[in-house]
Design a protein around this motif. Structure first.
Motif, PDB file in Angstrom:
ATOM      1  N   ALA A 251       0.824  -1.215   0.000  1.00 19.22           N
ATOM      2  CA  ALA A 251       0.000   0.000   0.000  1.00 19.22           C
ATOM      3  C   ALA A 251       0.857   1.264   0.000  1.00 19.22           C
ATOM      4  O   ALA A 251       0.527   2.249  -0.671  1.00 19.22           O
ATOM      5  CB  ALA A 251      -0.936  -0.008   1.206  1.00 19.22           C
ATOM      6  N   GLU A 252       1.970   1.254   0.735  1.00 18.30           N
ATOM      7  CA  GLU A 252       2.820   2.448   0.835  1.00 18.30           C
ATOM      8  C   GLU A 252       3.402   2.826  -0.526  1.00 18.30           C
ATOM      9  O   GLU A 252       3.299   3.979  -0.954  1.00 18.30           O
ATOM     10  CB  GLU A 252       3.951   2.214   1.838  1.00 18.30           C
ATOM     11  N   LEU A 253       4.006   1.861  -1.210  1.00 18.47           N
ATOM     12  CA  LEU A 253       4.619   2.170  -2.499  1.00 18.47           C
ATOM     13  C   LEU A 253       3.566   2.417  -3.577  1.00 18.47           C
ATOM     14  O   LEU A 253       3.727   3.321  -4.402  1.00 18.47           O
ATOM     15  CB  LEU A 253       5.573   1.048  -2.918  1.00 18.47           C
ATOM     16  N   SER A 254       2.489   1.666  -3.558  1.00 17.70           N
ATOM     17  CA  SER A 254       1.409   1.905  -4.515  1.00 17.70           C
ATOM     18  C   SER A 254       0.885   3.327  -4.369  1.00 17.70           C
ATOM     19  O   SER A 254       0.702   4.048  -5.355  1.00 17.70           O
ATOM     20  CB  SER A 254       0.282   0.896  -4.287  1.00 17.70           C
ATOM     21  N   SER A 255       0.684   3.737  -3.145  1.00 19.46           N
ATOM     22  CA  SER A 255       0.192   5.087  -2.872  1.00 19.46           C
ATOM     23  C   SER A 255       1.194   6.154  -3.312  1.00 19.46           C
ATOM     24  O   SER A 255       0.811   7.204  -3.822  1.00 19.46           O
ATOM     25  CB  SER A 255      -0.108   5.219  -1.380  1.00 19.46           C
ATOM     26  N   ALA A 256       2.471   5.883  -3.124  1.00 16.66           N
ATOM     27  CA  ALA A 256       3.509   6.847  -3.516  1.00 16.66           C
ATOM     28  C   ALA A 256       3.496   7.070  -5.035  1.00 16.66           C
ATOM     29  O   ALA A 256       3.613   8.202  -5.505  1.00 16.66           O
ATOM     30  CB  ALA A 256       4.875   6.368  -3.053  1.00 16.66           C
ATOM     31  N   PHE A 257       3.343   5.982  -5.803  1.00 17.19           N
ATOM     32  CA  PHE A 257       3.280   6.136  -7.263  1.00 17.19           C
ATOM     33  C   PHE A 257       1.995   6.841  -7.686  1.00 17.19           C
ATOM     34  O   PHE A 257       2.004   7.668  -8.597  1.00 17.19           O
ATOM     35  CB  PHE A 257       3.402   4.777  -7.961  1.00 17.19           C
ATOM     36  N   LYS A 258       0.900   6.537  -7.012  1.00 16.63           N
ATOM     37  CA  LYS A 258      -0.369   7.201  -7.314  1.00 16.63           C
ATOM     38  C   LYS A 258      -0.255   8.701  -7.050  1.00 16.63           C
ATOM     39  O   LYS A 258      -0.720   9.526  -7.843  1.00 16.63           O
ATOM     40  CB  LYS A 258      -1.482   6.592  -6.460  1.00 16.63           C
ATOM     41  N   GLU A 259       0.386   9.050  -5.952  1.00 17.53           N
ATOM     42  CA  GLU A 259       0.578  10.464  -5.613  1.00 17.53           C
ATOM     43  C   GLU A 259       1.399  11.182  -6.688  1.00 17.53           C
ATOM     44  O   GLU A 259       1.071  12.301  -7.090  1.00 17.53           O
ATOM     45  CB  GLU A 259       1.278  10.571  -4.253  1.00 17.53           C
ATOM     46  N   LEU A 260       2.447  10.539  -7.167  1.00 23.36           N
ATOM     47  CA  LEU A 260       3.250  11.130  -8.240  1.00 23.36           C
ATOM     48  C   LEU A 260       2.412  11.332  -9.499  1.00 23.36           C
ATOM     49  O   LEU A 260       2.501  12.369 -10.165  1.00 23.36           O
ATOM     50  CB  LEU A 260       4.452  10.247  -8.574  1.00 23.36           C
ATOM     51  N   ARG A 261       1.612  10.332  -9.821  1.00 17.00           N
ATOM     52  CA  ARG A 261       0.753  10.427 -10.998  1.00 17.00           C
ATOM     53  C   ARG A 261      -0.198  11.616 -10.882  1.00 17.00           C
ATOM     54  O   ARG A 261      -0.387  12.376 -11.825  1.00 17.00           O
ATOM     55  CB  ARG A 261      -0.025   9.118 -11.155  1.00 17.00           C
ATOM     56  N   HIS A 262      -0.737  11.800  -9.692  1.00 20.02           N
ATOM     57  CA  HIS A 262      -1.662  12.920  -9.488  1.00 20.02           C
ATOM     58  C   HIS A 262      -0.927  14.264  -9.447  1.00 20.02           C
ATOM     59  O   HIS A 262      -1.522  15.298  -9.754  1.00 20.02           O
ATOM     60  CB  HIS A 262      -2.501  12.698  -8.225  1.00 20.02           C
ATOM     61  N   GLN A 263       0.347  14.248  -9.116  1.00 18.77           N
ATOM     62  CA  GLN A 263       1.143  15.475  -9.138  1.00 18.77           C
ATOM     63  C   GLN A 263       1.325  15.980 -10.572  1.00 18.77           C
ATOM     64  O   GLN A 263       1.582  17.157 -10.793  1.00 18.77           O
ATOM     65  CB  GLN A 263       2.502  15.229  -8.474  1.00 18.77           C
ATOM     66  N   LEU A 264       1.164  15.100 -11.532  1.00 16.98           N
ATOM     67  CA  LEU A 264       1.255  15.485 -12.952  1.00 16.98           C
ATOM     68  C   LEU A 264       0.037  16.273 -13.428  1.00 16.98           C
ATOM     69  O   LEU A 264       0.120  17.012 -14.409  1.00 16.98           O
ATOM     70  CB  LEU A 264       1.369  14.240 -13.829  1.00 16.98           C
ATOM     71  N   THR A 265      -1.088  16.099 -12.756  1.00 14.46           N
ATOM     72  CA  THR A 265      -2.353  16.671 -13.225  1.00 14.46           C
ATOM     73  C   THR A 265      -2.254  18.148 -13.613  1.00 14.46           C
ATOM     74  O   THR A 265      -2.731  18.533 -14.683  1.00 14.46           O
ATOM     75  CB  THR A 265      -3.473  16.432 -12.193  1.00 14.46           C
ATOM     76  N   PRO A 266      -1.635  19.011 -12.784  1.00 16.09           N
ATOM     77  CA  PRO A 266      -1.568  20.426 -13.182  1.00 16.09           C
ATOM     78  C   PRO A 266      -0.736  20.681 -14.450  1.00 16.09           C
ATOM     79  O   PRO A 266      -0.894  21.710 -15.093  1.00 16.09           O
ATOM     80  CB  PRO A 266      -0.910  21.121 -11.985  1.00 16.09           C
ATOM     81  N   LEU A 267       0.123  19.740 -14.808  1.00 17.62           N
ATOM     82  CA  LEU A 267       0.961  19.918 -15.995  1.00 17.62           C
ATOM     83  C   LEU A 267       0.235  19.506 -17.275  1.00 17.62           C
ATOM     84  O   LEU A 267       0.639  19.870 -18.371  1.00 17.62           O
ATOM     85  CB  LEU A 267       2.251  19.104 -15.865  1.00 17.62           C
ATOM     86  N   ILE A 268      -0.817  18.722 -17.122  1.00 13.01           N
ATOM     87  CA  ILE A 268      -1.536  18.191 -18.276  1.00 13.01           C
ATOM     88  C   ILE A 268      -2.566  19.209 -18.754  1.00 13.01           C
ATOM     89  O   ILE A 268      -3.317  19.756 -17.967  1.00 13.01           O
ATOM     90  CB  ILE A 268      -2.209  16.851 -17.917  1.00 13.01           C
ATOM     91  N   SER A 269      -2.565  19.439 -20.048  1.00 19.82           N
ATOM     92  CA  SER A 269      -3.505  20.387 -20.642  1.00 19.82           C
ATOM     93  C   SER A 269      -4.143  19.743 -21.868  1.00 19.82           C
ATOM     94  O   SER A 269      -3.435  19.250 -22.755  1.00 19.82           O
ATOM     95  CB  SER A 269      -2.758  21.657 -21.056  1.00 19.82           C
ATOM     96  N   LYS A 270      -5.446  19.747 -21.897  1.00 20.61           N
ATOM     97  CA  LYS A 270      -6.149  19.199 -23.064  1.00 20.61           C
ATOM     98  C   LYS A 270      -5.812  19.996 -24.331  1.00 20.61           C
ATOM     99  O   LYS A 270      -5.925  19.477 -25.434  1.00 20.61           O
ATOM    100  CB  LYS A 270      -7.648  19.179 -22.809  1.00 20.61           C
ATOM    101  N   ASP A 271      -5.354  21.239 -24.156  1.00 17.06           N
ATOM    102  CA  ASP A 271      -4.950  22.052 -25.304  1.00 17.06           C
ATOM    103  C   ASP A 271      -3.786  21.421 -26.063  1.00 17.06           C
ATOM    104  O   ASP A 271      -3.619  21.663 -27.256  1.00 17.06           O
ATOM    105  CB  ASP A 271      -4.547  23.461 -24.860  1.00 17.06           C
ATOM    106  N   ARG A 272      -2.982  20.630 -25.368  1.00 19.54           N
ATOM    107  CA  ARG A 272      -1.834  20.004 -26.033  1.00 19.54           C
ATOM    108  C   ARG A 272      -2.248  18.877 -26.965  1.00 19.54           C
ATOM    109  O   ARG A 272      -1.454  18.432 -27.787  1.00 19.54           O
ATOM    110  CB  ARG A 272      -0.836  19.491 -25.001  1.00 19.54           C
ATOM    111  N   LEU A 273      -3.470  18.392 -26.851  1.00 21.33           N
ATOM    112  CA  LEU A 273      -3.928  17.319 -27.740  1.00 21.33           C
ATOM    113  C   LEU A 273      -3.832  17.735 -29.208  1.00 21.33           C
ATOM    114  O   LEU A 273      -3.584  16.902 -30.076  1.00 21.33           O
ATOM    115  CB  LEU A 273      -5.367  16.912 -27.412  1.00 21.33           C
ATOM    116  N   LYS A 274      -3.998  19.010 -29.468  1.00 17.28           N
ATOM    117  CA  LYS A 274      -3.934  19.474 -30.866  1.00 17.28           C
ATOM    118  C   LYS A 274      -2.524  19.333 -31.445  1.00 17.28           C
ATOM    119  O   LYS A 274      -2.343  19.357 -32.654  1.00 17.28           O
ATOM    120  CB  LYS A 274      -4.446  20.905 -30.995  1.00 17.28           C
TER     121      LYS A 274
END
Length: 131
Positions: free
Chosen positions: A34-57
């Motif tokens: 659970a500890e390591l799984s959660s750590a990777f999940k947290e990193l994945r969610h830290q990416l959210t502000p960097l992701i922009s649907k505008d880049r799909l174009k």
């Protein structure tokens, strides 16, 4: 040039997110850690502000000159190979993001750098866990 940089960023955000999900699921479903799984999940969610649907174009799958997999990407001998490949994919992508974002968003570059160093730390924890 901004179009091409955004294409690089889009590809590497996807690559990093996919690698993190793979590492998370290995810890969650194979090792029940659970500890390591959660750590990777947290990193994945830290990416959210960097992701922009505008880049799909800027995404150009048809025009990608290297979308075909090479032989080493098509086969994993062991679970360790799978984990090592995804750590490599994640850290390399984080580094590319760190450099590419320097051209358009210095704060995002700093976030990518922080992610990369957190991945180095997690890699050490994962391998200690196995020993």
């Amino acid at each position: 040039m901004t179009i091409k940089i955004n294409r690089v960023i889009d590809a590497n955000l996807n690559r990093l997110k996919e690698a993190l999900r793979t590492l998370e699921d290995v810890q969650r479903y194979i090792y029940d850690n659970a500890e390591l799984s959660s750590a990777f999940k947290e990193l994945r969610h830290q990416l959210t502000p960097l992701i922009s649907k505008d880049r799909l174009k800027y995404r150009d799958i048809e025009g990608d000159v290297s979308k075909k997999s090479i032989a080493s990407e098509l086969k994993r001998e062991t679970l360790d190979d799978l984990i090592a490949a995804n750590f490599s994919r994640a850290t390399e992508s984080a580094r590319v993001l760190e450099e590419a974002f320097k051209l358009i968003d210095v704060e995002a570059s700093a976030t990518a750098k922080e992610l990369r160093y957190r991945l180095y730390h997690l890699e050490k924890k994962v391998y200690k866990f196995w020993v």
